[in-house]
Every structure is written in C-alpha cells, then in structure tokens.
Design a protein around this motif. Structure first.
Motif, PDB file in Angstrom:
ATOM      1  N   GLY A 107       9.566  10.629  -7.061  1.00 21.53           N
ATOM      2  CA  GLY A 107       9.554  12.028  -7.490  1.00 21.53           C
ATOM      3  C   GLY A 107       8.650  12.345  -8.658  1.00 21.53           C
ATOM      4  O   GLY A 107       9.039  13.105  -9.548  1.00 21.53           O
ATOM      5  N   VAL A 108       7.461  11.747  -8.674  1.00 17.33           N
ATOM      6  CA  VAL A 108       6.485  12.059  -9.711  1.00 17.33           C
ATOM      7  C   VAL A 108       5.177  12.455  -9.041  1.00 17.33           C
ATOM      8  O   VAL A 108       5.009  12.251  -7.841  1.00 17.33           O
ATOM      9  N   SER A 109       4.274  12.997  -9.831  1.00 18.64           N
ATOM     10  CA  SER A 109       2.953  13.281  -9.287  1.00 18.64           C
ATOM     11  C   SER A 109       2.181  11.976  -9.155  1.00 18.64           C
ATOM     12  O   SER A 109       2.480  10.979  -9.828  1.00 18.64           O
ATOM     13  N   SER A 110       1.194  11.995  -8.301  1.00 17.44           N
ATOM     14  CA  SER A 110       0.365  10.808  -8.098  1.00 17.44           C
ATOM     15  C   SER A 110      -0.277  10.365  -9.410  1.00 17.44           C
ATOM     16  O   SER A 110      -0.389   9.173  -9.686  1.00 17.44           O
ATOM     17  N   ALA A 111      -0.673  11.325 -10.229  1.00 17.94           N
ATOM     18  CA  ALA A 111      -1.315  11.009 -11.503  1.00 17.94           C
ATOM     19  C   ALA A 111      -0.360  10.342 -12.490  1.00 17.94           C
ATOM     20  O   ALA A 111      -0.800   9.642 -13.399  1.00 17.94           O
TER      21      ALA A 111
ATOM     22  N   GLY B 127       0.851  -1.179   0.000  1.00 22.34           N
ATOM     23  CA  GLY B 127       0.000   0.000   0.000  1.00 22.34           C
ATOM     24  C   GLY B 127       0.890   1.232   0.000  1.00 22.34           C
ATOM     25  O   GLY B 127       1.962   1.225  -0.602  1.00 22.34           O
ATOM     26  N   GLN B 128       0.477   2.267   0.673  1.00 20.07           N
ATOM     27  CA  GLN B 128       1.305   3.465   0.843  1.00 20.07           C
ATOM     28  C   GLN B 128       1.707   4.097  -0.490  1.00 20.07           C
ATOM     29  O   GLN B 128       2.850   4.499  -0.694  1.00 20.07           O
ATOM     30  N   ARG B 129       0.764   4.200  -1.387  1.00 18.26           N
ATOM     31  CA  ARG B 129       1.007   4.748  -2.723  1.00 18.26           C
ATOM     32  C   ARG B 129       1.691   6.113  -2.664  1.00 18.26           C
ATOM     33  O   ARG B 129       2.623   6.379  -3.414  1.00 18.26           O
ATOM     34  N   GLU B 130       1.229   6.982  -1.775  1.00 21.61           N
ATOM     35  CA  GLU B 130       1.796   8.337  -1.713  1.00 21.61           C
ATOM     36  C   GLU B 130       3.269   8.339  -1.287  1.00 21.61           C
ATOM     37  O   GLU B 130       4.034   9.182  -1.729  1.00 21.61           O
ATOM     38  N   LEU B 131       3.654   7.412  -0.452  1.00 16.95           N
ATOM     39  CA  LEU B 131       5.065   7.290  -0.086  1.00 16.95           C
ATOM     40  C   LEU B 131       5.891   6.962  -1.327  1.00 16.95           C
ATOM     41  O   LEU B 131       6.932   7.583  -1.573  1.00 16.95           O
TER      42      LEU B 131
ATOM     43  N   VAL C 172       5.654   5.393 -14.241  1.00 22.00           N
ATOM     44  CA  VAL C 172       6.856   4.821 -13.620  1.00 22.00           C
ATOM     45  C   VAL C 172       6.812   3.305 -13.740  1.00 22.00           C
ATOM     46  O   VAL C 172       7.837   2.662 -13.970  1.00 22.00           O
ATOM     47  N   TYR C 173       5.628   2.718 -13.600  1.00 19.85           N
ATOM     48  CA  TYR C 173       5.478   1.265 -13.669  1.00 19.85           C
ATOM     49  C   TYR C 173       5.993   0.694 -14.995  1.00 19.85           C
ATOM     50  O   TYR C 173       6.381  -0.465 -15.060  1.00 19.85           O
TER      51      TYR C 173
END
Length: 145
Positions: free
Chosen positions: A60-64, A50-54, A69-70
């Motif tokens: 160093g990217v935006s959540s969107a 979990g912990q997507r925001e971490l 990155v994947y």
C-alpha cells in the motif's frame, strides 16, 4: 555443488528471510503475520520474484516509496499476511511447475480457467490468491488450467 547450494537454486524461498514453517504450518503462518515481517523481506521478494508493482500494491505505498518499506523493522499484520500469502502462492507455483522461471511465465500468462486473467493480476487480493492456489492445485492433480 553442496546440497545446500543445490537447494538454494531450486527453492526460491531459500533467499527470503521467513521461516519455512510459516508456509506449511497454519499456526506458524498466523504467528509470523502477527509479529510482522521485516521490510527487507519485501526487497528480497522483489529480487527473487520480480513483480515490483504487485508488492507495491500489497504494502500500500507508491512505487517511489517502496524503498522506505525495505527499511521497516516490521510490517503491520495485514501487510505481513498478504506478503506471506503471495510468497506461499509463488513458492507453490514454483514447486508445482518445476521451477521459478516456469512459474514466473505461468503467473504472467492469461488463463482461460481464470477468466482470461493473468494469475499475477489476481494476487493482490485474498480472493484472487485463493483462485490462483486453486488453479495450482488443479495442476498438481493433473488438470492443466
């Protein structure tokens, strides 16, 4: 249940494509970080921990844009090192506390030993991860922060 299946349940790292030796052997850790960890490892880590925001802060990217990155063949050495270090902290917490669910709860609980901070809040910096590792070491030695 086969031994491998039981291991996959108890070892959160079993579903993450990083050599296990990278968490126990310093030279392997450095080599893995230098080569770059595949972007899919970030997705696997988010799925397991979990912990997507971490993980957004670590790479160093935006959540969107995390989904982009994947798709990367390899993260840069700095991003890879931070990711590997967080995975090492999460794995160690899971082992020390007796399971992934307990580790998740502990990582998300404000601790007096960390100045009232939640361990997760500290995991986005090297110094913060060191404090969390020190707290885990105290648990392993019978102290309870």
């Amino acid at each position: 249940m086969s031994r491998g299946a039981a291991h996959a349940i108890t070892d959160p790292m079993a579903n993450i494509d990083v050599p296990a030796s990278a968490f126990t052997d310093t030279a392997e850790f450095i080599d893995t970080a230098r080569k770059g960890v595949a972007g899919k490892v970030v997705k696997q880590a988010v799925d397991v921990f979990g912990q997507r925001e971490l993980f957004v802060r670590l790479v160093g990217v935006s959540s969107a844009n995390l989904h982009r990155v994947y798709q990367r063949k390899a993260l840069g050495p700095t991003q890879s090192e931070a990711l590997l270090d967080v995975l090492r902290v999460f794995s160690r917490a899971s082992t020390a506390l007796g399971g992934l669910d307990v580790a998740r709860e502990w990582l998300d609980t404000p601790l007096p030993a960390l100045g009232g901070e939640r361990p997760l809040e500290l995991c986005d910096t090297f110094g913060g991860r060191r404090l969390v590792r020190d707290a885990i070491a105290r648990i392993e030695y019978g102290e309870f922060p």
